[in-house]
Design a protein around this motif. Structure first.
Motif, short mmCIF file in Angstrom:
data_model
loop_
_atom_site.label_atom_id
_atom_site.label_comp_id
_atom_site.label_asym_id
_atom_site.label_seq_id
_atom_site.Cartn_x
_atom_site.Cartn_y
_atom_site.Cartn_z
N LEU A 48 0.82 -1.22 0.00
CA LEU A 48 0.00 0.00 0.00
C LEU A 48 0.85 1.26 0.00
CD1 LEU A 48 -2.06 -1.87 2.47
CD2 LEU A 48 -3.33 -0.41 0.89
N ARG A 49 0.37 2.27 -0.73
CA ARG A 49 0.99 3.59 -0.64
C ARG A 49 0.51 4.28 0.63
NH1 ARG A 49 1.19 6.29 -6.66
NH2 ARG A 49 1.69 4.37 -7.77
N LEU A 50 1.39 5.07 1.25
CA LEU A 50 0.88 5.99 2.27
C LEU A 50 -0.13 6.89 1.60
CD1 LEU A 50 4.17 7.10 4.10
CD2 LEU A 50 2.24 5.91 5.16
N ARG A 51 -1.08 7.40 2.33
CA ARG A 51 -2.05 8.30 1.75
C ARG A 51 -1.40 9.68 1.59
NH1 ARG A 51 -3.28 3.72 0.34
NH2 ARG A 51 -5.51 3.49 -0.01
N GLU A 52 -1.89 10.49 0.64
CA GLU A 52 -1.26 11.80 0.41
C GLU A 52 -1.25 12.61 1.70
OE1 GLU A 52 -2.85 13.88 -2.97
OE2 GLU A 52 -1.12 15.23 -3.05
N GLY A 53 -2.35 12.51 2.46
CA GLY A 53 -2.44 13.26 3.72
C GLY A 53 -1.36 12.86 4.72
N ASP A 54 -0.86 11.61 4.64
CA ASP A 54 0.18 11.17 5.57
C ASP A 54 1.48 11.96 5.38
OD1 ASP A 54 -1.23 9.09 6.91
OD2 ASP A 54 -0.91 7.74 5.22
N ASN A 72 29.67 9.31 3.61
CA ASN A 72 29.44 8.11 2.76
C ASN A 72 28.54 7.06 3.42
OD1 ASN A 72 31.21 7.18 4.72
ND2 ASN A 72 32.34 5.86 3.30
N LEU A 73 27.76 7.46 4.40
CA LEU A 73 26.91 6.48 5.11
C LEU A 73 25.43 6.77 4.84
CD1 LEU A 73 26.53 4.16 7.16
CD2 LEU A 73 26.48 5.91 8.95
N TYR A 74 24.73 5.75 4.32
CA TYR A 74 23.30 5.87 3.99
C TYR A 74 22.51 4.80 4.76
CZ TYR A 74 24.56 8.87 0.03
OH TYR A 74 25.03 9.90 -0.74
N VAL A 75 21.20 5.05 4.87
CA VAL A 75 20.30 4.06 5.50
C VAL A 75 19.06 3.94 4.61
CG1 VAL A 75 18.97 3.44 7.55
CG2 VAL A 75 21.11 4.71 7.81
N VAL A 76 18.69 2.72 4.19
CA VAL A 76 17.52 2.60 3.31
C VAL A 76 16.47 1.60 3.79
CG1 VAL A 76 18.70 3.26 1.18
CG2 VAL A 76 18.49 0.85 1.76
N ASP A 77 16.45 1.27 5.08
CA ASP A 77 15.33 0.43 5.53
C ASP A 77 14.24 1.32 6.12
OD1 ASP A 77 16.30 1.23 7.96
OD2 ASP A 77 17.47 -0.59 8.26
N ALA A 78 13.39 0.75 6.97
CA ALA A 78 12.25 1.51 7.49
C ALA A 78 12.65 2.56 8.53
CB ALA A 78 11.25 0.54 8.12
N SER A 79 13.94 2.66 8.84
CA SER A 79 14.37 3.62 9.86
C SER A 79 14.05 5.07 9.50
CB SER A 79 15.89 3.55 10.06
OG SER A 79 16.34 2.26 10.19
N PHE A 80 14.00 5.38 8.20
CA PHE A 80 13.95 6.81 7.81
C PHE A 80 12.59 7.45 8.02
CE2 PHE A 80 11.54 7.41 3.83
CZ PHE A 80 11.19 6.10 3.57
N PHE A 81 11.53 6.65 8.28
CA PHE A 81 10.16 7.18 8.38
C PHE A 81 10.04 8.22 9.51
CE2 PHE A 81 7.04 3.93 6.46
CZ PHE A 81 7.98 3.33 5.66
N PRO A 82 9.58 9.45 9.21
CA PRO A 82 9.27 10.38 10.30
C PRO A 82 7.92 10.07 10.94
CG PRO A 82 9.53 11.55 8.19
CD PRO A 82 9.49 10.09 7.88
N SER A 83 7.02 9.44 10.16
CA SER A 83 5.73 8.97 10.68
C SER A 83 5.33 7.80 9.80
CB SER A 83 4.67 10.08 10.64
OG SER A 83 4.46 10.50 9.30
N VAL A 84 4.44 6.94 10.30
CA VAL A 84 4.24 5.66 9.62
C VAL A 84 2.84 5.49 9.02
CG1 VAL A 84 3.60 4.38 11.73
CG2 VAL A 84 4.76 3.16 9.88
N GLY A 85 1.95 6.48 9.24
CA GLY A 85 0.59 6.31 8.72
C GLY A 85 -0.05 5.06 9.33
N ALA A 86 -1.10 4.58 8.67
CA ALA A 86 -1.75 3.36 9.19
C ALA A 86 -1.80 2.27 8.13
CB ALA A 86 -3.15 3.68 9.71
N VAL A 87 -1.02 2.43 7.05
CA VAL A 87 -0.93 1.35 6.06
C VAL A 87 0.35 0.56 6.29
CG1 VAL A 87 -2.32 2.42 4.25
CG2 VAL A 87 0.15 2.86 4.33
#
Ligand SMILES: Cc1cc2nc3c(=O)[nH]c(=O)nc-3n(C[C@H](O)[C@H](O)[C@H](O)COP(=O)(O)OP(=O)(O)OC[C@H]3O[C@@H](n4cnc5c(N)ncnc54)[C@H](O)[C@@H]3O)c2cc1C
Length: 514
Positions: A91-97, A477-492
């Motif tokens: 699912l996509r996050l909703r635009e409002g998220d 040179n350090l990146y993170v690409v898992d779920a850590s980057f979310f500032p908020s998670v919505g409900a999907v």
């Protein structure tokens, strides 16, 4: 492959597996370090007793509560990460998220980039992971530049009836978007045999779009990727200035090994990634790597989840009923001024599932397990969990994970449950909902399956650990690409957003490496 890599990626799940695919397809050389192994292709991965009750495919490590009480985390370390056992709801996050959302317990913060910036990556993610669905069916579905690559997975008769009953009540149910390799028009060509076992189980015929099947295998086929399994990354070391990661320190077969590349990407899942950075404390980074903001490990978010059985008056012989969802209570509605959350169907409970449900004891006076399994409609209810800096992961002196977590937004979740319960008699069901542990719903006071938010991204190094490209503000040179980057998670469910973001960061890295 020669011993030079452009990028080291740590973790092969939704984030790391997808990024590895994107980089390999662009001709970049990737070293993929994964602590797990390839999941065995055995029918045991379909067996509820083995998978859920014995937890044979879950990690055996112990994590800790703040008071030192150990617990067993229900997560999976395999090539493909947790997507090997996920339900493939994409699912996509909703635009409002992407904006600020007011909840009963506080504010869900806005994302630092807009939905419009993210949208092309959602489209690519849906195509890469073979998503089935229909855009626009759900009124909260955000605008999409392209239709799903495949039509929705069809409802079986009892779910079609549920859809009709919900519409009769004035609701807007829609087909749950799913990542499956199914072709209902040409069943003989369909890899997926619609057997109901992919939901929280691994797919033996590899017809579920998980990160291993969809990304890691094709990436290995390019010849651009070296995968090392059994490689548990312990920590990262930097050059004397502290700006550049120069060594990835790995425990493997009881030995310490070291690896390096010009770019290092951590993608070990939100809790393990933060733990790796915290374990990498040094003179230059006394509070942990990338932690000048003090935010590494903080604002852990998951979801408030519950799993329920409703007992249908008519039998529900559906084989794969996980095809319907409802988001009419996702934002403020006529029913309440705050968001409640999201409702989706789950895979069908069978007798074996129910046999191991401790909470059914005493509820079966006038019903056998067989009856209950035949009549069950299985619901998964999900409400947003709000970021709280005190909900956090830390590491103890031994470097083990300690999880600090207090639930919030519980009133929203209770309302969502009550809302579903209030509709049951109009949906051809008995009036009560039966709580079950299935799908990790209630075994712990927190949900590790949808872990996110421990290294939030943003433009300001004082209020975020990662910049807008998911590069650590403090390092080059350090990146993170898992779920850590979310500032908020919505409900999907979070995976499609993790996948889309990995593709977005992939574009940036390919450009940077050019
Ligand atoms: C039963 C279940 C059902 C789910 N259903 C859905 C669903 O239907 N839809 C949805 O969107 N989401 C679902 N999820 C959630 C989804 O699986 C996760 O959100 C997603 O996999 C997270 O991606 P990630 O890249 O952040 O981490 P992961 O996929 O967990 O990947 C992390 C990887 O890093 C590896 N790793 C960890 N530590 C180290 C280390 N120190 N060194 C090296 N490697 C390391 C792990 O072995 C793993 O391979 C479900 C999860 C579970 C458990």
């Amino acid at each position: 492959m020669e011993n030079h890599y452009d990028v080291v990626v740590i973790g092969s799940g939704a984030g790391g597996g997808t990024l590895t695919y994107a980089l390999a397809m662009a001709g970049k050389k990737v070293l993929l370090l994964e602590r797990g192994d390839f999941l065995p292709r055995t029918k045991d991965t379909w067996d509820p007793k083995v998978v859920s009750t014995e937890g044979r495919y879950q990690t055996t490590e112990k994590w800790y509560m703040p008071d030192g009480t150990p617990f067993h985390p229900i997560i999976h370390y395999w090539v493909g990460g947790n997507t090997k056992f996920y339900g493939a709801a994409l699912l996509r996050l909703r635009e409002g998220d992407f904006g600020e959302v007011r909840h009963v317990d506080g504010v869900s913060p806005a994302w630092p980039i807009s939905y419009a910036e993210f949208e092309p990556y959602y489209t690519r993610a849906e195509h890469l992971y073979h998503a089935h669905g229909k855009h626009g069916e759900d009124p909260t579905d955000p605008p999409a530049s392209q239709e799903y690559p495949h039509p929705p997975v069809s409802h079986e008769p009892r779910i079609r009836q549920l859809d009709a009953d919900l519409r009769q009540l004035g609701h807007n149910p829609f087909h749950l978007p799913l990542g499956l390799m199914i072709d209902e028009q040409n069943p003989r060509k369909s890899k997926c045999i619609r057997c109901n076992t992919c939901d929280a189980f691994a797919c033996v015929v590899q017809a579920k779009s998980d990160a291993h099947v969809v990304c890691v295998e094709p990436a290995l086929d390019t010849g651009n990727v070296m995968l090392i399994t059994g490689a548990k990354v312990r920590s990262l070391e930097t050059n004397p200035s502290g700006r550049v990661v120069t060594k990835v320190v790995v425990e493997r077969n009881g030995e310490i090994e070291e690896y390096a590349a010009p770019i290092v990407v951590v993608s070990a899942g939100a809790l393990n990634s933060a733990a790796i950075l915290l374990r990498s404390a040094s003179d230059r980074h006394p509070n942990g790597l990338a932690n000048s903001s003090g935010l590494v490990g903080r604002n852990y978010i998951c979801h408030q989840n519950s799993t329920f059985l409703a007992i249908s008056q008519e039998p529900n012989p559906s084989i794969y009923p996980k095809t319907l969802a409802l988001s009419d209570f996702y934002f403020a509605s006529e029913d309440w001024e705050y968001p409640m959350g999201f409702i989706q169907m789950l895979g069908k409970s069978n007798v074996e599932d129910l046999r191991y449900e401790t909470r059914l004891e005493g509820m079966l006076e006038d019903m056998t397990l067989e009856d209950m399994a035949l009549h069950s409609l299985d619901f998964w209810l999900q409400s947003e969990d709000l970021p709280d800096p005190e909900n956090r992961v830390t590491v103890n002196r031994e470097g083990e994970i300690v999880l600090h977590y207090r639930k919030n937004n519980v009133a929203a979740h209770q309302r969502l449950i009550a809302k579903l319960q209030s509709m049951l008699s109009s949906l051809g069901c008995q009036e009560h909902l039966i709580p079950v542990d299935k799908y990790l719903g209630t075994q712990f006071p927190f949900n590790l399956a949808h872990q996110a938010g421990t290294l939030r991204f943003g433009p300001d190094p004082a209020t975020s650990a990662l910049d807008l490209n998911c590069k650590a503000h403090d390092l080059d040179n350090l990146y993170v690409v898992d779920a850590s980057f979310f500032p908020s998670v919505g409900a999907v469910n979070p995976s499609l957003t993790i996948i889309a973001n990995a593709l977005r960061v992939g574009d940036h890295l390919v450009e940077r490496l050019r």
